[in-house]
Design an enzyme around this catalytic site. Structure first.
Site, mmCIF file in Angstrom:
data_model
loop_
_atom_site.group_PDB
_atom_site.id
_atom_site.type_symbol
_atom_site.label_atom_id
_atom_site.label_comp_id
_atom_site.label_asym_id
_atom_site.label_seq_id
_atom_site.Cartn_x
_atom_site.Cartn_y
_atom_site.Cartn_z
ATOM 1 N N ASP A 304 0.866 -1.168 0.000
ATOM 2 C CA ASP A 304 0.000 0.000 0.000
ATOM 3 C C ASP A 304 0.910 1.227 0.000
ATOM 4 O OD1 ASP A 304 -2.366 1.604 0.336
ATOM 5 O OD2 ASP A 304 -1.809 1.800 2.445
ATOM 6 N N ASP A 499 -1.564 -0.983 6.028
ATOM 7 C CA ASP A 499 -1.812 -0.541 7.403
ATOM 8 C C ASP A 499 -3.247 -0.107 7.667
ATOM 9 O OD1 ASP A 499 -1.788 1.877 5.973
ATOM 10 O OD2 ASP A 499 -1.115 2.988 7.734
ATOM 11 N N ASP A 503 -7.048 -2.205 3.666
ATOM 12 C CA ASP A 503 -6.031 -3.168 3.246
ATOM 13 C C ASP A 503 -6.317 -4.568 3.758
ATOM 14 O OD1 ASP A 503 -4.454 -1.220 1.952
ATOM 15 O OD2 ASP A 503 -3.563 -0.626 3.854
#
Length: 757
Positions: A304, A499, A503
């Site tokens: 990410d 995080d 996600d």
């Protein structure tokens, strides 16, 4: 004493007693005592084998049971007792090895506090940690573990976070910062206001992760059960062949004795739990041996962006005014309005205005625009702040061309400001790449992860800029959570690092999900296989190296142990290895493979810090001050125009010159005296800091020229040429100092790594 050691002690004492009886000539008594030593082990192994069979599998330890019973049936009572000693010794050795391997994990669990000191009026009462509720005011004494997550109050705190993060040096937490449960008070008494109960705090989550890590049986351990399906028939066939070749039952017994596959039973679990424990020392919790094995095999990593590759905390990078509005006017009015917002973008705007010493006013008639915008009145002026879509929906006409529109489109994000019914400008925000991210990318490639991909919901322009800067192999932007899952499935086998709540599905879909657990969402941590307890993605490369080392050692122990057992079986089948010597040899093989498996605890250490003489904490603190100075320099340079003279800028220029003289130059002198010598010692080479010293020289030269030009300024001085030169110097100093700080922080990180290699 643990149970398995008690069993070993019983068998050893019984064998000593039997040996004494044999020495005294009491052969019958000795045989009976040797049988007493063997039968409890046979019972235990038989019981465990029966449970395994009921569970639908065939344990390889059934060979030991057959060997003991065969020895007793053949009247080889001493051999039966020796096999029992071998089995008991293997169990005790496994118990010791697993305790040694789990030491890092158990250190986390054993530190759970039981009692907390809660404030009641002007006094304190000791209460069970489980009774603490959100909002309780606590006192944490020096040396105590923080019982719950909470806000630091009354005074700053010094916390030892080594148990959670692996960082060996205490860290400072200011008033208003969060102190995480499980950290140790390394300073004076701490006033803590609980923000969560004990079962919802950081440390409780860590303990649950540890329990999950211990509870799973890894694929490599389950492999032993599958191998038993062919190993047992092969062993019995070899023993039968040895008997039929004329060796008799004793030779068949010798084959059974050395065929006991303890390397397969013991080595793999010990090596894998060593790897899990080793990763925990780096601040990485791996949820079980299965996750560790999968981590060792990954060759593709997906990330990410926000909060993972970047800091996740936006900062104001520029203000682009429109028309006759000025930079300070746009920023001051926008920041005054954003004071009432708790959004991270609002915090960045307010922080930038305060750093520029702009006087903020209290807003009135504040209204929230659905979607994240604000409108209100500041000093009698109507102000609206929000995204381009929000302002357009509110009836404002935004520019479709020009510098402000182009820069807003290219920025990570932008907030538009309208004043008195007109669009006044754009506030451009950036999300900086984490300082450790470039090094983490290099370490992952060095660890054999050949493909690195970004998957993010952010705009393509911002994502591609980060991907280009880091040299990633692919960037997938503007993805929904479903899109991230599709990207993960297209790249499998892979690991995914993230995080946020969005996600969590992708982490669950990946072969190995890695969550930034130090401040990430609980959903991400629950969905992940690996949790980073510290917000540093460079730890994942160390975890991969640890996982591969543990898996390689496990396979090596199995291969060597089973190979030696196979050679011993052949020797026994041809009569070169009697049962007694076979039992002793098998015990030696067990010890060897267990000790080899324990090597997985090694292979590197937690990052070593530079000594106090290097002054690293002060250096990094001053870097933050220098970045604030650079922001002031850019703003001053932006306001200088060759045709308006220097009268209106004289004070600002003198302030910059004073800051260069009192902050920047002393900072460089201290680095040359203390920090750089230690860095050079760590890094090695003929002159590893030569380029840094040359940069210091260039910065000093530019600063001296700037100070000389500003020293003679008075209210009427300053030509157009001087204005151009001062503006040029400010921009050049900004660029050179920024490059120098980035290079210096990278060298500090390299020196930390060199300190433990």
């Amino acid at each position: 004493m643990p149970q398995r050691r008690l069993v070993l002690a019983f068998v050893a004492l019984a064998m000593l007693a039997g040996g004494a009886g044999w020495w005294a000539g009491w052969a019958g008594v000795a045989a009976a005592v040797f049988s007493i030593a063997a039968l409890p082990i046979a019972y235990t192994v038989g019981r465990d084998t029966l449970r395994t069979l009921i569970g639908g599998s065939l344990g390889v330890d059934i060979v030991a049971l057959v060997a003991i019973l065969a020895a007793l049936a053949l009247g080889e009572h001493f051999t039966a007792a020796l096999i029992a000693l071998m089995v008991a010794g293997g169990g005790a050795l496994e118990e010791f090895a697993e305790a040694r391997a789990r030491r890092e994990l158990m250190a986390l669990v054993s530190r759970i506090p039981r009692i907390a000191h809660r404030r009641v009026g002007d006094g304190l009462e000791d209460v069970a940690v489980a009774e603490i509720a959100q909002g309780d005011r606590l006192l944490v004494k020096p040396g105590e573990v923080l019982p719950v997550d909470g806000v630091i109050e009354e005074a700053a705190a010094s916390l030892d976070e080594a148990a959670l993060t692996g960082e060996p040096m205490p860290v400072s937490r200011a008033i208003g910062d969060i102190g995480r449960s499980g950290t140790v008070n390394a300073g004076g008494p701490i006033a803590l206001r609980a923000t969560a109960s004990a079962d919802r705090s950081t440390y409780a989550a860590v303990v649950r992760l540890v329990e999950a890590a211990e509870g799973e049986r890894p694929p490599m351990a389950r492999l032993a059960d599958r191998w038993a399906l062919w190993f047992l028939p092969a062993t019995l066939a070899t023993a039968g062949a040895a008997w039929l070749m004329g060796g008799g039952p004793e030779r068949a017994l010798a084959v059974l004795v050395v065929a006991t596959p303890c390397p397969l039973i013991l080595a793999a679990p010990v090596a894998l739990i060593c790897g899990i424990s080793r990763a925990a020392r780096h601040g990485v919790i791996v949820k079980g041996g299965g996750a560790l094995e999968r981590l060792a095999r990954v060759r593709t990593a997906l990330f990410d962006k926000t909060g993972t590759l970047t800091t996740g905390t936006p900062r104001l990078s520029a203000v682009e005014p429109l028309g006759d509005f000025t930079v300070d006017e746009v920023l001051r009015l926008a920041a005054s309005l954003e004071q009432v917002s708790v959004h991270v973008v609002a915090a960045a705007i307010v922080s930038a205005a305060r750093a520029a010493d702009l006087p903020l006013s209290l807003p009135g008639s504040v209204h929230e625009i659905p979607g994240g915008g604000l409108s209100g009145v500041i000093d009698g002026r109507a102000v609206t702040v929000g995204s381009a879509a929000l302002l357009a929906a509110a009836g404002f006409v935004l520019p479709t061309g020009g510098a402000a529109a182009r820069l807003a489109a290219a920025a990570a994000s932008a907030s538009w400001v309208a004043i008195d019914g007109r669009v006044a400008g754009a506030l451009l925000l950036a999300d900086r790449i984490r300082p450790e991210t470039p090094r983490a990318i290099r370490d992952l490639r060095a660890a054999g992860v050949g493909r690195l991909v970004m998957v993010t919901g952010d705009r393509a322009a911002a994502a591609e800029a980060v991907g280009e800067a880091l040299g990633l192999d692919a960037v997938h932007a503007e993805l929904t959570p479903e899109g991230k899952i599709a990207a993960v499935r297209a790249e499998r086998p892979c690991l995914m690092i993230g995080d946020g709540i969005n996600d969590a599905p992708a982490l669950a879909a990946a072969d190995v999900g890695v969550a930034m657990g130090a401040r990430g969402a609980a959903a991400a941590a629950e969905a992940a296989d690996v949790v980073l307890l510290v917000d540093r993605i460079d730890r994942i490369a160390a975890a991969i190296v640890t996982a591969r080392r543990a898996r390689a050692i496990a396979l090596q122990s199995i291969a060597v142990g089973m190979g030696l057992s196979g050679i011993a079986m052949a020797a026994a089948a041809f009569g070169y290895l009697p049962p007694v010597w076979g039992a002793l040899l098998q015990e030696a093989i067990d010890v060897a493979v267990i000790l080899n498996a324990l090597r997985a605890l090694g292979g590197g250490a937690a990052p070593a810090v530079l000594p106090a003489a290097a002054g690293v904490p002060q250096v990094l603190a001053e870097h933050g001050q220098l970045r604030a100075l650079m922001e002031r320099m850019r703003r001053t340079a932006d306001g200088i125009h060759a045709d308006d003279g220097l009268r209106v800028h004289a004070d600002a220029l003198r302030e910059v010159a004073s800051a260069l003289d009192t902050l920047l130059l002393p900072h460089q002198r201290e680095e040359e005296r203390h920090t750089f010598p230690e860095l050079a010692r760590r890094l090695g080479g003929r002159d590893p800091l030569g380029a840094m010293t040359r940069m210091h020289e260039e910065i000093s030269h530019l600063a001296a020229r700037f100070s000389a030009l500003t020293a003679g300024l008075d209210d009427g001085a300053g030509s157009a040429a001087e204005a151009r030169e001062l503006r040029r110097l400010l921009y050049v100093l900004d660029a050179v100092i920024a490059l120098h700080l980035a290079a210096e922080e990278e060298l500090l990180a390299q020196a930390e790594e060199a300190g433990h290699r």
